[in-house]
Motif scaffolding. Sequence first.
Motif, PDB file in Angstrom:
ATOM      1  N   CYS A 242       4.270  -2.535  -6.546  1.00 24.36           N
ATOM      2  CA  CYS A 242       4.077  -1.043  -6.189  1.00 24.36           C
ATOM      3  C   CYS A 242       2.769  -1.040  -6.671  1.00 24.36           C
ATOM      4  CB  CYS A 242       5.048  -0.221  -6.995  1.00 24.36           C
ATOM      5  SG  CYS A 242       4.638  -0.375  -8.937  1.00 24.36           S
ATOM      6  N   GLU A 243       2.350   0.302  -6.271  1.00 28.12           N
ATOM      7  CA  GLU A 243       0.600   1.018  -6.611  1.00 28.12           C
ATOM      8  C   GLU A 243       0.786   1.731  -7.678  1.00 28.12           C
ATOM      9  OE1 GLU A 243      -2.560   0.491  -3.178  1.00 28.12           O
ATOM     10  OE2 GLU A 243      -1.335   2.231  -2.930  1.00 28.12           O
ATOM     11  N   VAL A 244       2.008   2.540  -7.690  1.00 28.24           N
ATOM     12  CA  VAL A 244       2.308   3.427  -8.944  1.00 28.24           C
ATOM     13  C   VAL A 244       3.784   3.474  -9.464  1.00 28.24           C
ATOM     14  CG1 VAL A 244       1.944   6.068  -9.275  1.00 28.24           C
ATOM     15  CG2 VAL A 244       0.475   5.125  -8.204  1.00 28.24           C
TER      16      VAL A 244
ATOM     17  N   ALA B 119      -0.116  14.680  -8.669  1.00 22.86           N
ATOM     18  CA  ALA B 119      -0.519  13.477  -9.454  1.00 22.86           C
ATOM     19  C   ALA B 119      -0.372  12.328  -8.420  1.00 22.86           C
ATOM     20  CB  ALA B 119       0.281  13.498 -10.502  1.00 22.86           C
ATOM     21  N   ILE B 120       0.730  12.045  -7.729  1.00 24.28           N
ATOM     22  CA  ILE B 120       0.970  10.748  -7.038  1.00 24.28           C
ATOM     23  C   ILE B 120      -0.314  10.666  -6.117  1.00 24.28           C
ATOM     24  CG2 ILE B 120       2.458   9.899  -5.229  1.00 24.28           C
ATOM     25  CD1 ILE B 120       4.819  10.829  -6.768  1.00 24.28           C
ATOM     26  N   GLU B 121      -0.489  11.837  -5.408  1.00 23.76           N
ATOM     27  CA  GLU B 121      -1.422  11.811  -4.481  1.00 23.76           C
ATOM     28  C   GLU B 121      -3.010  11.425  -4.814  1.00 23.76           C
ATOM     29  OE1 GLU B 121      -1.332  15.596  -2.559  1.00 23.76           O
ATOM     30  OE2 GLU B 121       0.924  15.557  -2.106  1.00 23.76           O
ATOM     31  N   LYS B 122      -2.988  12.122  -5.938  1.00 26.75           N
ATOM     32  CA  LYS B 122      -4.381  11.992  -6.698  1.00 26.75           C
ATOM     33  C   LYS B 122      -4.696  10.462  -6.946  1.00 26.75           C
ATOM     34  CE  LYS B 122      -7.308  13.501 -10.565  1.00 26.75           C
ATOM     35  NZ  LYS B 122      -7.553  14.643 -11.653  1.00 26.75           N
ATOM     36  N   VAL B 123      -3.664   9.904  -7.623  1.00 26.26           N
ATOM     37  CA  VAL B 123      -3.780   8.488  -8.014  1.00 26.26           C
ATOM     38  C   VAL B 123      -3.745   7.402  -6.946  1.00 26.26           C
ATOM     39  CG1 VAL B 123      -2.845   6.546  -9.353  1.00 26.26           C
ATOM     40  CG2 VAL B 123      -2.715   8.962 -10.335  1.00 26.26           C
ATOM     41  N   LEU B 124      -3.063   7.714  -5.940  1.00 25.28           N
ATOM     42  CA  LEU B 124      -2.814   6.816  -4.604  1.00 25.28           C
ATOM     43  C   LEU B 124      -4.354   6.861  -3.899  1.00 25.28           C
ATOM     44  CD1 LEU B 124       0.690   7.256  -3.133  1.00 25.28           C
ATOM     45  CD2 LEU B 124      -0.021   5.331  -4.375  1.00 25.28           C
TER      46      LEU B 124
ATOM     47  N   ARG C 111       0.920  -1.180   0.088  1.00 25.31           N
ATOM     48  CA  ARG C 111       0.100   0.178   0.220  1.00 25.31           C
ATOM     49  C   ARG C 111       0.838   1.281   0.002  1.00 25.31           C
ATOM     50  NH1 ARG C 111      -4.645   2.030   4.407  1.00 25.31           N
ATOM     51  NH2 ARG C 111      -5.994   3.255   2.741  1.00 25.31           N
ATOM     52  N   TYR C 112       0.493   2.209  -0.945  1.00 27.49           N
ATOM     53  CA  TYR C 112       1.208   3.450  -0.999  1.00 27.49           C
ATOM     54  C   TYR C 112       2.674   3.313  -1.420  1.00 27.49           C
ATOM     55  CZ  TYR C 112      -3.101   4.946   1.450  1.00 27.49           C
ATOM     56  OH  TYR C 112      -4.247   5.351   1.676  1.00 27.49           O
TER      57      TYR C 112
ATOM     58  N   CYS D  67       2.330  -4.266 -17.098  1.00 26.11           N
ATOM     59  CA  CYS D  67       2.128  -4.852 -15.617  1.00 26.11           C
ATOM     60  C   CYS D  67       0.989  -4.319 -15.142  1.00 26.11           C
ATOM     61  CB  CYS D  67       3.306  -4.861 -14.924  1.00 26.11           C
ATOM     62  SG  CYS D  67       4.901  -5.680 -15.112  1.00 26.11           S
ATOM     63  N   GLY D  68      -0.073  -3.577 -15.838  1.00 26.11           N
ATOM     64  CA  GLY D  68      -1.383  -3.134 -15.498  1.00 26.11           C
ATOM     65  C   GLY D  68      -1.077  -1.901 -14.338  1.00 26.11           C
ATOM     66  N   LYS D  69       0.066  -1.422 -14.341  1.00 25.15           N
ATOM     67  CA  LYS D  69       0.185  -0.020 -13.252  1.00 25.15           C
ATOM     68  C   LYS D  69       0.007   1.075 -13.850  1.00 25.15           C
ATOM     69  CE  LYS D  69       1.229  -2.963  -9.999  1.00 25.15           C
ATOM     70  NZ  LYS D  69       0.490  -3.198  -8.752  1.00 25.15           N
ATOM     71  N   PRO D  70      -0.789   2.160 -13.004  1.00 24.96           N
ATOM     72  CA  PRO D  70      -0.886   3.247 -13.453  1.00 24.96           C
ATOM     73  C   PRO D  70       0.440   4.109 -13.506  1.00 24.96           C
ATOM     74  CG  PRO D  70      -1.608   3.080 -11.151  1.00 24.96           C
ATOM     75  CD  PRO D  70      -1.293   1.794 -11.741  1.00 24.96           C
ATOM     76  N   VAL D  71       0.879   4.831 -14.608  1.00 19.49           N
ATOM     77  CA  VAL D  71       2.152   5.461 -14.596  1.00 19.49           C
ATOM     78  C   VAL D  71       1.946   7.040 -14.667  1.00 19.49           C
ATOM     79  CG1 VAL D  71       4.161   5.807 -16.296  1.00 19.49           C
ATOM     80  CG2 VAL D  71       3.253   3.370 -16.195  1.00 19.49           C
ATOM     81  N   ILE D  72       2.687   7.885 -13.892  1.00 21.11           N
ATOM     82  CA  ILE D  72       2.601   9.132 -13.928  1.00 21.11           C
ATOM     83  C   ILE D  72       4.045   9.687 -14.495  1.00 21.11           C
ATOM     84  CG2 ILE D  72       2.833  11.169 -12.426  1.00 21.11           C
ATOM     85  CD1 ILE D  72       1.238   9.296 -10.425  1.00 21.11           C
TER      86      ILE D  72
END
Length: 396
Positions: A286-288, A344-349, A208-209, A308-313
């Motif tokens: 990882c989450e992001v 952006a990291i905060e928004k996605v997490l 998480r996070y 790998c299906g991960k959101p990328v910033i």
Amino acid sequence: MNILFLSRDYPPLQIGGVGTYVYEITRLLAKMGNQVYVITGAFDGPLEYIDEGVHVVRVQAAQWRFFDELPIRLQGITERVAYSISVSQKIKQLVRRHKIDIIESCEARAEGFWFYLFHRNPPLVIKLHTPESIVFTLDRVPQSLDFKCIKALEEWWILRARKLIGLSHNIIDLTCRYFKISLRNVPVIENPLDIDFFCPDPSVHPVRYRILFAGRLEFRKGVHVLIRAIPLVLKRIPEATFIFVGSDCGVKDYLLNKTKELGIEHAVTFLDQVPRGQIPGYYHRCEVSVVPSIWENHPYAVLEAMACGKPVIASNIGGIPEIIQDGVNGVLVPAGSPVSLASAIEKVLLDAGLKEKLGRNARHYIVRQYDPQYVTLKNLAIYEETLSRRKPYSQR
């Protein structure tokens, strides 16, 4: 078809995208029944061997007393010429023994220029990844005589090609502007990606996070921007942790000192470059994934995380906007802005629905656009077209 690749960057000495590309494409071409050869740099191991159907030949830079007598300020260009002489000797051997149809190289370092000073064939295909002189400019390397020689060498190498391929529209445009040359009818072909190797793993639950940075530690990759964004993220998400995975390019001490100065050591872990087989595991946990580069062409770090299906910033620069559609399969932020990156990291997490949507769409996009067989067939079509061409770009 008998195909020869020139790439000093190649596993296990792989340090970047060019080596990854050559490793992937050569195996795919070999599986389709082509005879594939790679000339690359030597290391502590056999000089010639077959790896998954690919004939690997390793060479060392030529040792001539003349080179030792040149001024130290020309060390860069001298080393490139010495290596190219060794490469040229191997090219001649392979062409004679195996009737090579076509040679592919990247533009950086002009590894085969010594051979093509004296030969027109086999036809040369160059894939534009990023000229080394452009990287030097972005890294603010002083424009010494050595630098100018390297730039001139790369320009000659690009214009000597029978066919050019762009990894992105951006790199084609940048190359034209940087060298002040005109390049027409340059197709864009994505790099292939092993979408079965880089894929989601439902059995692994992400920490998480946890935020991942995968790439070389250098200023061009924006690691200093991410470090400055971390305290901002921790203010809102104190449990967040950041993992940096990649080889040091001379900035790790700076980053370590910065983490102490900012009081964020507890939230940051630095790991050296890991074996290829372990890379997907870091994405899974990882989450992001973040790619805060100051400039990039078409980074594998973006493609692998998305696969790998991960959101990328990632930074909204170079060829990245040709991969990521903001808010659909990833998030784009202004390059060099810790505040925008942290936001952006905060928004996605903190938005589970957004995080799931971005990861799902990212995987779908990569499977559709970067299918290995589809990309390899496009490469083969370019080779066939190139064999029918007679003039390099400099003579058109």
